[in-house]
Enzyme design. Sequence first.
Site, short mmCIF file in Angstrom:
data_model
loop_
_atom_site.label_atom_id
_atom_site.label_comp_id
_atom_site.label_asym_id
_atom_site.label_seq_id
_atom_site.Cartn_x
_atom_site.Cartn_y
_atom_site.Cartn_z
N CYS A 348 47.44 52.07 32.55
CA CYS A 348 47.51 53.10 31.52
C CYS A 348 47.46 52.50 30.13
O CYS A 348 48.45 52.50 29.38
CB CYS A 348 48.77 53.94 31.73
SG CYS A 348 48.68 54.78 33.30
N GLU A 349 46.31 51.96 29.78
CA GLU A 349 46.02 51.41 28.46
C GLU A 349 44.54 51.62 28.22
O GLU A 349 43.72 51.32 29.11
CB GLU A 349 46.26 49.88 28.43
CG GLU A 349 47.68 49.42 28.60
CD GLU A 349 48.55 49.62 27.38
OE1 GLU A 349 48.03 49.84 26.27
OE2 GLU A 349 49.79 49.59 27.56
N TYR A 376 42.37 30.96 33.49
CA TYR A 376 43.06 31.97 32.69
C TYR A 376 42.88 33.37 33.29
O TYR A 376 42.84 34.37 32.57
CB TYR A 376 42.61 31.90 31.21
CG TYR A 376 42.74 30.50 30.65
CD1 TYR A 376 43.99 29.96 30.40
CD2 TYR A 376 41.61 29.68 30.45
CE1 TYR A 376 44.13 28.66 29.94
CE2 TYR A 376 41.74 28.38 29.99
CZ TYR A 376 43.00 27.87 29.74
OH TYR A 376 43.13 26.59 29.29
C1 PLP Z 1 45.01 24.99 26.89
C2 PLP Z 1 45.05 23.55 26.62
C3 PLP Z 1 44.12 22.69 27.22
C4 PLP Z 1 43.00 23.16 28.09
O1 PLP Z 1 42.07 23.91 27.37
P1 PLP Z 1 40.69 24.32 28.05
O2 PLP Z 1 39.99 25.08 27.00
O3 PLP Z 1 41.02 25.16 29.23
O4 PLP Z 1 39.98 23.07 28.42
C5 PLP Z 1 44.27 21.34 26.98
N1 PLP Z 1 45.25 20.86 26.19
C6 PLP Z 1 46.14 21.66 25.58
C7 PLP Z 1 47.19 21.07 24.72
C8 PLP Z 1 46.08 23.03 25.77
O5 PLP Z 1 46.95 23.83 25.16
#
Ligand code: PLP
Length: 423
Positions: A348-349, A376
């Site tokens: 519901c968004e 992600y």
């Molecule tokens: C999120 C993150 C990564 C990985 O980033 P990607 O874009 O998924 O490669 C690496 N190092 C740090 C410190 C992060 O916060």
Amino acid sequence: MPDHFLPAGFSRVHGELHVESLPLKDLAERFGTPCYVYSKAAISASFGEFEEAFATLHPLICYAVKANGNLSILSLLARLGAGFDIVSGGELSRVLAAGGDPGKVVFSGVGKSAAEMAQALRAGVLCFNVESAAELERLSQVASALGLVAPVSLRVNPDVDPGTHPYIATGLKNSKFGVAYVDALALYQRAARLPGIRVTGIDCHIGSQITELPPFVAALEKILALVDALSNAGIPLHHLDLGGGVGIRYRDETPIVLKDYAREVASRLEGFGGRLLLEPGRRIIGNGGLLLTRVEYLKTSPEHRFAIVDAAMNDLIRPSLYEAWHEIVPVSTNTAPTAVMDVVGPVCETGDILGSARELAVAEGSLLAILSAGAYGASMGSNYNARPRPPEVLVDGNRAHLIRRRESIEDLYRAELPISDLL
Ligand SMILES: *Cc1c(COP(=O)(O)O)cnc(C)c1O
């Protein structure tokens, strides 16, 4: 119907979308929908591509756990020799539970608690990527109290624009991440005097989903200038961590060729005797997974068509959060009429959109695959609207392994403590 780009590990055979040797429609039958499906071969190949491209530099490749922290994924990568980049004590526990080597773990993040520091010190992590002066002082105190010494890199903000979405740019000077470039030398000098700290390296991470080399090269050059200044100040470093951030193809991006990146890095690291660390997340697993979903209803309003599917923003939040594009394709080629529609979930968004204005041939009950959802995706999932999170399945050739079962409704309220006399 145009067939879209399919990442490695996924193919269409006689009209049926497959992951490795298995038809996705069979996986939907067996595990239900929505469901995350990963290709073991694709994940292994992406890790291997990093190793091969950077082979002459013998880097430690610290997979960013936050991209996808499923225990089976972590243990697959640990067996391939990966180290890990963690951002919480919880992620450290995951790495250890998966059989990862704490001596190959770097601990990033702007808000490490004293308890998390102590946990990581006791586990014996390779390095803390320290992100502020205050954190450095606290880490020294926590380590001293335990009779230990914390190995430290400062995460330095090289102030380069990675040309990515503002929410995933992390190396600009007003970012909450890292130490300002101009403050780094003085903070290293402070670190070198603190009893609980041993300076070991330097770190940067300028953002995510970066598809151009120049920002990485600019960051490396600024970091190397600092390495020289530190060496002149009597602070030698043993490793240089270039972070993650290498982008992937979601739609029509041209991702960085890792060999080109490695060549740029190698030519600049010649004078540096220390080890190279990398922290890739998305590039290891992003294209190696998809979210399988079924169309519940087709709905038409005067201006719009919707395909309402059984996956939603709580399962995959990137489109809602960053207006991210994920390719959406039918699992089975079919004869339904093609139309332009928004693919939306039951939450519901208004923002519960998985893809807008997609040309799709689907009917009620059709299966859809939301591609490039390995990174992600599941890791950012929530239970919003009391929706149990979907199962995760890792396919290896013609075998499918359930690596996370579907949550039950009881799982959702397991931690809640109703005060029965109020109810
Ligand atoms: C999120 C993150 C990564 C990985 O980033 P990607 O874009 O998924 O490669 C690496 N190092 C740090 C410190 C992060 O916060």
